[in-house]
Design a protein around this motif. Structure first.
Motif, PDB file in Angstrom:
ATOM      1  N   UNK A  98      30.386  53.056  48.434  1.00 13.13           N
ATOM      2  CA  UNK A  98      31.447  53.455  47.508  1.00 13.13           C
ATOM      3  C   UNK A  98      32.392  52.289  47.223  1.00 13.13           C
ATOM      4  N   UNK A  99      32.726  51.531  48.243  1.00 10.38           N
ATOM      5  CA  UNK A  99      33.576  50.354  48.042  1.00 10.38           C
ATOM      6  C   UNK A  99      32.874  49.366  47.114  1.00 10.38           C
ATOM      7  N   UNK A 100      31.579  49.182  47.334  1.00 12.17           N
ATOM      8  CA  UNK A 100      30.806  48.245  46.509  1.00 12.17           C
ATOM      9  C   UNK A 100      30.816  48.655  45.030  1.00 12.17           C
ATOM     10  N   UNK A 101      30.542  49.934  44.744  1.00 14.07           N
ATOM     11  CA  UNK A 101      30.484  50.351  43.338  1.00 14.07           C
ATOM     12  C   UNK A 101      31.865  50.328  42.696  1.00 14.07           C
ATOM     13  N   UNK A 102      32.907  50.646  43.466  1.00 13.67           N
ATOM     14  CA  UNK A 102      34.266  50.551  42.924  1.00 13.67           C
ATOM     15  C   UNK A 102      34.608  49.090  42.615  1.00 13.67           C
ATOM     16  N   UNK A 103      34.243  48.195  43.514  1.00 13.43           N
ATOM     17  CA  UNK A 103      34.478  46.765  43.258  1.00 13.43           C
ATOM     18  C   UNK A 103      33.732  46.297  42.014  1.00 13.43           C
ATOM     19  N   UNK A 104      32.515  46.779  41.825  1.00 15.00           N
ATOM     20  CA  UNK A 104      31.704  46.361  40.684  1.00 15.00           C
ATOM     21  C   UNK A 104      32.349  46.709  39.346  1.00 15.00           C
ATOM     22  N   UNK A 105      33.116  47.784  39.298  1.00 16.35           N
ATOM     23  CA  UNK A 105      33.744  48.159  38.022  1.00 16.35           C
ATOM     24  C   UNK A 105      35.166  47.608  37.897  1.00 16.35           C
ATOM     25  N   UNK A 106      35.571  46.791  38.870  1.00 12.61           N
ATOM     26  CA  UNK A 106      36.892  46.174  38.788  1.00 12.61           C
ATOM     27  C   UNK A 106      38.022  47.025  39.323  1.00 12.61           C
ATOM     28  N   UNK A 107      37.718  47.893  40.287  1.00 11.25           N
ATOM     29  CA  UNK A 107      38.754  48.739  40.875  1.00 11.25           C
ATOM     30  C   UNK A 107      39.826  47.871  41.518  1.00 11.25           C
ATOM     31  N   UNK A 108      41.082  48.237  41.303  1.00  7.35           N
ATOM     32  CA  UNK A 108      42.214  47.504  41.869  1.00  7.35           C
ATOM     33  C   UNK A 108      42.671  48.241  43.123  1.00  7.35           C
ATOM     34  N   UNK A 109      42.482  47.608  44.272  1.00 11.36           N
ATOM     35  CA  UNK A 109      42.827  48.254  45.544  1.00 11.36           C
ATOM     36  C   UNK A 109      44.320  48.209  45.814  1.00 11.36           C
ATOM     37  N   UNK A 110      44.946  47.093  45.504  1.00 10.09           N
ATOM     38  CA  UNK A 110      46.389  46.969  45.731  1.00 10.09           C
ATOM     39  C   UNK A 110      47.052  46.712  44.385  1.00 10.09           C
ATOM     40  N   UNK A 111      48.009  47.545  44.064  1.00 12.83           N
ATOM     41  CA  UNK A 111      48.695  47.401  42.788  1.00 12.83           C
ATOM     42  C   UNK A 111      49.686  46.251  42.858  1.00 12.83           C
ATOM     43  N   UNK A 112      49.672  45.465  41.824  1.00 12.76           N
ATOM     44  CA  UNK A 112      50.603  44.331  41.750  1.00 12.76           C
ATOM     45  C   UNK A 112      51.915  44.813  41.152  1.00 12.76           C
ATOM     46  N   UNK A 113      53.006  44.209  41.572  1.00  8.51           N
ATOM     47  CA  UNK A 113      54.298  44.657  41.068  1.00  8.51           C
ATOM     48  C   UNK A 113      55.176  43.507  40.590  1.00  8.51           C
ATOM     49  N   UNK A 114      54.611  42.316  40.426  1.00  5.60           N
ATOM     50  CA  UNK A 114      55.437  41.204  39.963  1.00  5.60           C
ATOM     51  C   UNK A 114      55.819  41.420  38.492  1.00  5.60           C
ATOM     52  N   UNK A 115      56.848  40.739  38.038  1.00  8.45           N
ATOM     53  CA  UNK A 115      57.292  40.855  36.658  1.00  8.45           C
ATOM     54  C   UNK A 115      56.162  40.476  35.710  1.00  8.45           C
ATOM     55  N   UNK A 116      55.475  39.394  36.025  1.00  3.77           N
ATOM     56  CA  UNK A 116      54.389  38.923  35.165  1.00  3.77           C
ATOM     57  C   UNK A 116      53.283  39.971  35.041  1.00  3.77           C
ATOM     58  N   UNK A 117      52.986  40.614  36.154  1.00  2.00           N
ATOM     59  CA  UNK A 117      51.951  41.640  36.125  1.00  2.00           C
ATOM     60  C   UNK A 117      52.390  42.856  35.314  1.00  2.00           C
ATOM     61  N   UNK A 118      53.628  43.262  35.492  1.00  6.15           N
ATOM     62  CA  UNK A 118      54.131  44.405  34.717  1.00  6.15           C
ATOM     63  C   UNK A 118      54.173  44.072  33.224  1.00  6.15           C
ATOM     64  N   UNK A 119      54.522  42.810  32.904  1.00  4.42           N
ATOM     65  CA  UNK A 119      54.512  42.368  31.513  1.00  4.42           C
ATOM     66  C   UNK A 119      53.090  42.448  30.950  1.00  4.42           C
ATOM     67  N   UNK A 120      52.125  42.014  31.734  1.00  2.00           N
ATOM     68  CA  UNK A 120      50.721  42.089  31.295  1.00  2.00           C
ATOM     69  C   UNK A 120      50.313  43.550  31.058  1.00  2.00           C
ATOM     70  N   UNK A 121      50.790  44.453  31.918  1.00  5.01           N
ATOM     71  CA  UNK A 121      50.514  45.879  31.711  1.00  5.01           C
ATOM     72  C   UNK A 121      51.114  46.369  30.394  1.00  5.01           C
ATOM     73  N   UNK A 122      52.310  45.910  30.085  1.00  5.49           N
ATOM     74  CA  UNK A 122      52.962  46.305  28.832  1.00  5.49           C
ATOM     75  C   UNK A 122      52.173  45.785  27.629  1.00  5.49           C
ATOM     76  N   UNK A 123      51.697  44.564  27.712  1.00  2.00           N
ATOM     77  CA  UNK A 123      50.875  44.000  26.635  1.00  2.00           C
ATOM     78  C   UNK A 123      49.611  44.839  26.454  1.00  2.00           C
TER      79      UNK A 123
END
Length: 138
Positions: A98-123
């Protein structure tokens, strides 16, 4: 011959689990799509839903309170929680597969919270929705 009651809890026989089911009967059941574990089936259904989400949105970061499918948002959070247990050698429903198939589709295990990351989410949001009016619970 013992009858199989459809809808009861049935485990697929393994080399260590004896069964009255012959190899031929197991194959016949599998040919018609018999579900051995409803929990595994539910996991696979949510996984397919996550793949569809990723295909539509370009990422696997489903908001926990996503209105179109709150169940998917909760499932994604549960996978992260289960990974924490798995990594801590605690009982977890996650398997290496299950970990392997989730990784294969780009699953994000730890959510990023930096300003740059949140800005990218907004974009990304603007690209999908055409504006920056992100709902409070998104």
């Amino acid at each position: 011959v013992k009858q199989i009651r459809i809808g009861t809890k049935t485990k697929k026989p393994t080399p260590t689990r004896r069964s009255l089911l012959t190899k031929e009967r197991i194959e016949a059941l599998e040919e018609i799509g018999f579900v051995w574990s409803i929990y595994d089936q539910m996991w696979e259904d949510r996984f397919r839903e996550l793949v569809a989400y990723r295909d539509q949105h370009g990422h696997c970061k489903v908001p926990q309170s996503w209105k179109e499918s709150p169940e998917l948002g909760s499932w994604v959070k549960a996978q992260r929680d289960e990974r924490t247990k798995y990594d801590g050698d605690k009982k977890s429903s996650l398997t290496e597969e299950r970990i392997r198939v989730l990784n294969e589709i780009g699953f994000v295990w730890k959510l990023r919270t930096s300003w740059e990351d949140r800005y990218a989410d907004l974009v990304d949001y603007k690209r999908v929705h055409g504006d920056c009016k992100v709902p409070k619970n998104f």
